[in-house]
Design a protein around this motif. Structure first.
Motif, mmCIF file in Angstrom:
data_model
loop_
_atom_site.group_PDB
_atom_site.id
_atom_site.type_symbol
_atom_site.label_atom_id
_atom_site.label_comp_id
_atom_site.label_asym_id
_atom_site.label_seq_id
_atom_site.Cartn_x
_atom_site.Cartn_y
_atom_site.Cartn_z
ATOM 1 N N PHE A 62 67.724 34.731 -32.143
ATOM 2 C CA PHE A 62 66.460 34.683 -31.426
ATOM 3 C C PHE A 62 65.899 33.268 -31.558
ATOM 4 O O PHE A 62 65.775 32.737 -32.669
ATOM 5 N N ILE A 63 65.570 32.647 -30.439
ATOM 6 C CA ILE A 63 64.956 31.319 -30.425
ATOM 7 C C ILE A 63 63.656 31.412 -29.643
ATOM 8 O O ILE A 63 63.628 31.979 -28.532
ATOM 9 N N LEU A 64 62.580 30.882 -30.227
ATOM 10 C CA LEU A 64 61.245 30.948 -29.622
ATOM 11 C C LEU A 64 60.855 32.388 -29.316
ATOM 12 O O LEU A 64 60.194 32.677 -28.309
ATOM 13 N N GLY A 65 61.306 33.286 -30.174
ATOM 14 C CA GLY A 65 60.949 34.701 -30.040
ATOM 15 C C GLY A 65 61.764 35.477 -29.025
ATOM 16 O O GLY A 65 61.530 36.674 -28.825
ATOM 17 N N LYS A 66 62.739 34.822 -28.372
ATOM 18 C CA LYS A 66 63.537 35.504 -27.350
ATOM 19 C C LYS A 66 64.993 35.597 -27.782
ATOM 20 O O LYS A 66 65.521 34.652 -28.375
ATOM 21 N N PRO A 67 65.662 36.706 -27.468
ATOM 22 C CA PRO A 67 67.084 36.809 -27.814
ATOM 23 C C PRO A 67 67.908 35.836 -26.983
ATOM 24 O O PRO A 67 67.652 35.659 -25.784
ATOM 25 N N VAL A 68 68.866 35.193 -27.617
ATOM 26 C CA VAL A 68 69.732 34.260 -26.902
ATOM 27 C C VAL A 68 70.873 35.066 -26.279
ATOM 28 O O VAL A 68 71.790 35.510 -26.968
ATOM 29 N N VAL A 69 70.767 35.245 -24.987
ATOM 30 C CA VAL A 69 71.802 35.938 -24.217
ATOM 31 C C VAL A 69 72.152 35.055 -23.027
ATOM 32 O O VAL A 69 71.452 34.087 -22.712
ATOM 33 N N GLU A 70 73.230 35.371 -22.359
ATOM 34 C CA GLU A 70 73.717 34.520 -21.270
ATOM 35 C C GLU A 70 72.664 34.323 -20.176
ATOM 36 O O GLU A 70 72.552 33.248 -19.586
ATOM 37 N N GLU A 71 71.852 35.361 -19.942
ATOM 38 C CA GLU A 71 70.880 35.298 -18.847
ATOM 39 C C GLU A 71 69.766 34.278 -19.091
ATOM 40 O O GLU A 71 69.236 33.696 -18.149
ATOM 41 N N ASN A 72 69.372 34.088 -20.356
ATOM 42 C CA ASN A 72 68.243 33.180 -20.611
ATOM 43 C C ASN A 72 68.628 31.964 -21.447
ATOM 44 O O ASN A 72 67.766 31.200 -21.878
ATOM 45 N N ARG A 73 69.920 31.772 -21.679
ATOM 46 C CA ARG A 73 70.370 30.665 -22.526
ATOM 47 C C ARG A 73 69.912 29.309 -21.989
ATOM 48 O O ARG A 73 69.375 28.482 -22.726
ATOM 49 N N LEU A 74 70.085 29.066 -20.689
ATOM 50 C CA LEU A 74 69.710 27.772 -20.112
ATOM 51 C C LEU A 74 68.204 27.552 -20.179
ATOM 52 O O LEU A 74 67.741 26.432 -20.426
ATOM 53 N N GLU A 75 67.427 28.611 -19.990
ATOM 54 C CA GLU A 75 65.968 28.497 -20.081
ATOM 55 C C GLU A 75 65.551 28.073 -21.488
ATOM 56 O O GLU A 75 64.710 27.182 -21.663
ATOM 57 N N LEU A 76 66.157 28.696 -22.507
ATOM 58 C CA LEU A 76 65.821 28.358 -23.885
ATOM 59 C C LEU A 76 66.257 26.942 -24.241
ATOM 60 O O LEU A 76 65.589 26.238 -25.001
ATOM 61 N N LEU A 77 67.381 26.508 -23.676
ATOM 62 C CA LEU A 77 67.878 25.164 -23.971
ATOM 63 C C LEU A 77 66.969 24.078 -23.412
ATOM 64 O O LEU A 77 66.985 22.943 -23.897
ATOM 65 N N THR A 78 66.157 24.400 -22.408
ATOM 66 C CA THR A 78 65.225 23.394 -21.887
ATOM 67 C C THR A 78 64.136 23.076 -22.909
ATOM 68 O O THR A 78 63.496 22.029 -22.824
ATOM 69 N N HIS A 79 63.942 23.967 -23.879
ATOM 70 C CA HIS A 79 62.954 23.738 -24.939
ATOM 71 C C HIS A 79 63.617 23.243 -26.227
ATOM 72 O O HIS A 79 62.977 23.168 -27.270
#
Length: 306
Positions: A62-79
């Motif tokens: 979990f990064i920034l409170g969100k699970p790291v899954v394929e669907e949101n991986r790129l969104e999390l990497l922007t932070h």
């Protein structure tokens, strides 16, 4: 948000070989989290899993409170900014040109280039070809690239590797300034305990893929159990007297000196009285604490680079 990074039972096997085992990281917001362990302990593999560069065998991230899954991986990497192993660059281009390319890849505005060059103190060398940079300047350029877009989380894998003492100090000062100035959380790995001690607020120690300690730096220092070292006119007899009196005494190496594993005033006073009654003189008495290196070795049970 309680933690910027959380992992649950994070595991990685290469074939039948476990490299990371059931890792449960908890990185508080605004912290500099020192990820410490001997070479080959699993630090780089863990950081690559956090970035999605290596797929976990099991467990969750979990990064920034969100699970790291394929669907949101790129969104999390922007932070997220990262410097893993050696920084990549185009040697025939200038520092600014390298950062312009990275802005395109990260889809961030080039307006931030001047800011990150200033942060890493490369503004005067921005038009110099990177192939002519020193190792320390290349490391700072790699950090500048990681800072583009002002990420909330920064992952740095052995950022002082190969630097001379001046370069190490400069990199350390840069890292220490980032949480307060820019509100970043930093996960920095190292096999050098002295480095982590000078910049981290929290520490996780990994050995053979397993997390064996995780807490704030002050808690690690509290493991530094104080004791009293004594030298007397007859250390052998003094040791026997103190043991017979059920005081927490231990003989020194090669029979020289002895230790009292307590710093309580009452214990030290009783020790002095017992030895005086037996006409044994105290030549030297000093309070000692385990060094962080000793704590590290005690926790890992291995001789490692410190």
């Amino acid at each position: 948000m309680e933690h910027i990074i959380t992992t649950q039972a994070l595991t990685k096997h290469y074939g039948s070989k476990p490299v990371v085992r059931d890792l449960a990281l908890k990185v508080p917001p605004g912290s500099i989290y020192g990820f410490l362990g001997p070479n080959g302990a699993g630090k780089s593999t863990t950081m690559k899993m956090l970035l999605g560069l290596v797929k976990p065998t099991a467990g969750s991230i979990f990064i920034l409170g969100k699970p790291v899954v394929e669907e949101n991986r790129l969104e999390l990497l922007t932070h997220t900014g990262s410097l893993i192993e050696s920084p990549s660059y185009y040697g025939h281009l200038s520092a600014r040109e390298n950062l312009q390319i990275i802005c395109t890849l990260k889809n961030v505005l080039e307006a931030g280039i001047d800011d990150v060059l200033r942060i890493v103190r490369l503004e005067k060398q921005q038009d110099k070809k990177v192939k002519n940079f020193s190792l320390g300047m290349k490391q700072r350029l790699g950090l500048a690239a990681a800072l583009l877009g002002h990420p909330r989380l920064l992952l740095l894998d052995e950022p002082t590797n190969g630097l001379d003492p001046a370069g190490i100090q400069e990199m350390r000062e840069l890292i220490c300034s980032l949480p307060e100035k820019y509100g970043m959380t930093i996960l920095v790995s190292s096999h050098l305990l002295s480095e982590i001690d000078q910049m981290a607020t929290h520490v996780g120690i990994i050995d053979k893929g397993s997390l064996i300690f995780q807490d704030d730096l002050a808690s690690l220092h509290r493991h530094s159990r104080a004791r009293i070292r004594l030298r007397t006119t007859d250390d052998g007899r003094a040791f026997r007297i103190l043991k017979n009196a059920q005081l927490p005494a231990a003989a020194g190496k090669d029979g020289h000196g002895l230790f009292l594993h307590s710093v309580e005033d009452s214990c030290v006073l009783r020790c002095g009285r017992l030895l005086a009654e037996q006409e044994i003189g105290i030549l030297r008495l000093e309070e000692m604490q385990m060094s962080l290196e000793e704590i590290f070795l005690k926790l890992t049970g291995t001789q490692a680079s410190l």
